[in-house]
Write a protein that holds these residues in place. Sequence first.
Motif, mmCIF file in Angstrom:
data_model
loop_
_atom_site.group_PDB
_atom_site.id
_atom_site.type_symbol
_atom_site.label_atom_id
_atom_site.label_comp_id
_atom_site.label_asym_id
_atom_site.label_seq_id
_atom_site.Cartn_x
_atom_site.Cartn_y
_atom_site.Cartn_z
ATOM 1 N N THR A 34 3.889 -26.243 -2.868
ATOM 2 C CA THR A 34 4.144 -24.720 -3.118
ATOM 3 C C THR A 34 3.247 -23.972 -3.882
ATOM 4 O O THR A 34 2.343 -24.496 -4.763
ATOM 5 C CB THR A 34 5.645 -24.538 -3.948
ATOM 6 O OG1 THR A 34 5.161 -25.183 -5.302
ATOM 7 C CG2 THR A 34 6.758 -25.231 -3.294
ATOM 8 N N GLY A 60 14.860 -19.715 -6.021
ATOM 9 C CA GLY A 60 14.492 -20.707 -4.729
ATOM 10 C C GLY A 60 14.565 -20.006 -3.361
ATOM 11 O O GLY A 60 14.678 -20.884 -2.567
ATOM 12 N N PRO A 63 10.930 -20.942 -0.127
ATOM 13 C CA PRO A 63 10.506 -22.293 -0.146
ATOM 14 C C PRO A 63 9.063 -22.822 -0.309
ATOM 15 O O PRO A 63 8.953 -23.648 -0.999
ATOM 16 C CB PRO A 63 11.003 -22.637 1.398
ATOM 17 C CG PRO A 63 12.052 -21.718 1.744
ATOM 18 C CD PRO A 63 11.688 -20.394 1.118
ATOM 19 N N SER A 64 8.301 -21.760 0.043
ATOM 20 C CA SER A 64 6.828 -22.148 -0.033
ATOM 21 C C SER A 64 6.330 -21.471 -1.568
ATOM 22 O O SER A 64 5.056 -21.739 -1.809
ATOM 23 C CB SER A 64 5.725 -21.506 1.004
ATOM 24 O OG SER A 64 6.334 -22.009 2.312
ATOM 25 N N GLU A 345 7.230 -15.219 0.710
ATOM 26 C CA GLU A 345 7.221 -16.285 1.616
ATOM 27 C C GLU A 345 6.215 -16.473 2.614
ATOM 28 O O GLU A 345 5.392 -17.258 2.817
ATOM 29 C CB GLU A 345 8.500 -16.588 2.255
ATOM 30 C CG GLU A 345 8.752 -17.839 3.473
ATOM 31 C CD GLU A 345 8.467 -19.155 2.578
ATOM 32 O OE1 GLU A 345 7.892 -20.205 3.292
ATOM 33 O OE2 GLU A 345 8.649 -19.243 1.253
#
Length: 410
Positions: A34, A60, A63-64, A345
């Motif tokens: 990440t 969260g 995701p990345s 993201e």
Amino acid sequence: PHFDYDLSSIGKKAMMFLVTLLLVPLVSQGLSPTSKFCVVGCGSYGRGMGWFHASQLARGECPSGELTGVVEPWFLGKGKDSPGGEAFDAQVVQAWGDTVVFEEAITPAVWPAAEKTEHCPKIALIAGRTVDNPKLFRQALDAGATHIMLEKPGAPTVEELEAMAAEAEERKVPVWMGFIKQISEYVAKALEYRDECVTFKSYNNYDESALGECFERNAEGMLKNMMIHELALAVDFFDVKVSTLADVIVNDLDVRTLNGRRDVVKADVTLVHVNGDSVTLYADRCAGVDGCEAVVHSAADGQKIAAFSMVDEARALQVDQDRLDHPDWLGYLLTQAPEYRRLKEICASFALQMDASSPPNVATIQTAIDSLKLAEHLTDRLLALSDDDDDDRREVEKVQKVKAAAPAPR
């Protein structure tokens, strides 16, 4: 047995094997691939743009991306013992302190996990006050940021923003701007009608009584703060810049002076390109609702063709629920939450590719420079126009007073 010798299939399988080979050791060490974020200029709970970015990362939702650090110069500095500082500690530090490093200033310590992973992106998301951003920007570069996400407008003046861009380029650090409307679906739909008359509208829900505080908190001015998003759309998708601007048609204008600050409350302007194309921008601080939309009229007869809103029916239901759950949060944070999430993201996943360019449709610092030039140019014109209107209004009032004082005709 059947053997598939299709090269594209073999290529895909080989790539999947390679990715697995690379990722398994990282996952086994608890180091997921990440981008590591430090939010700089967090601000207060429920109100700060930086706080909202950080809260999405902390939950969260990207995701990345992973939140590893928060920098808050005031609430962790001189304002630590103030009521706001105590609230910040209770609502933010205590909530995230186990997994996030909190600092008063930017240091390499805000990306602790990144130091354990080679080529790990270290993103500084700068959302401080506009006047503070140039200093925070340079601190982020000195602390080792590999990428910078900079909230609009980026700096108080064009000159400062150009200097920041030059420093980042020298250090080969990509800078992406927080112009979320570039990646919003309602804009993409409106751009399909680019040959017609397109109007981009932005609404705030400030009460008249709150305008003084709004003017003070957004001291850079409405065009550099609220309308800068629409100006960035004009720059990126209609090539409207100060150098390509043929005319400015003012359709509506409301300018006020509050607590010694003079600023635009509402503006409706059509920007005409030297090639004859045009785009109309509208912004209203006191619209009675938070939101933004694009309205399309026919270039032939002026009839309304289509309208697209950032908040569709499905999102409106979610926003209504979010407002019930968080009545103390600023409304625009809730209405624009999907775009804030999507932008982070996109940037986080792109940074993982270690590509020095920019993701598609994500505004660069050059977009910000051109938009800020437009904002300064238009602000000067609109305030000057308002001054002329005030002079005309005073002259009319003077004549009316003279007539009223004159003796009645015999």
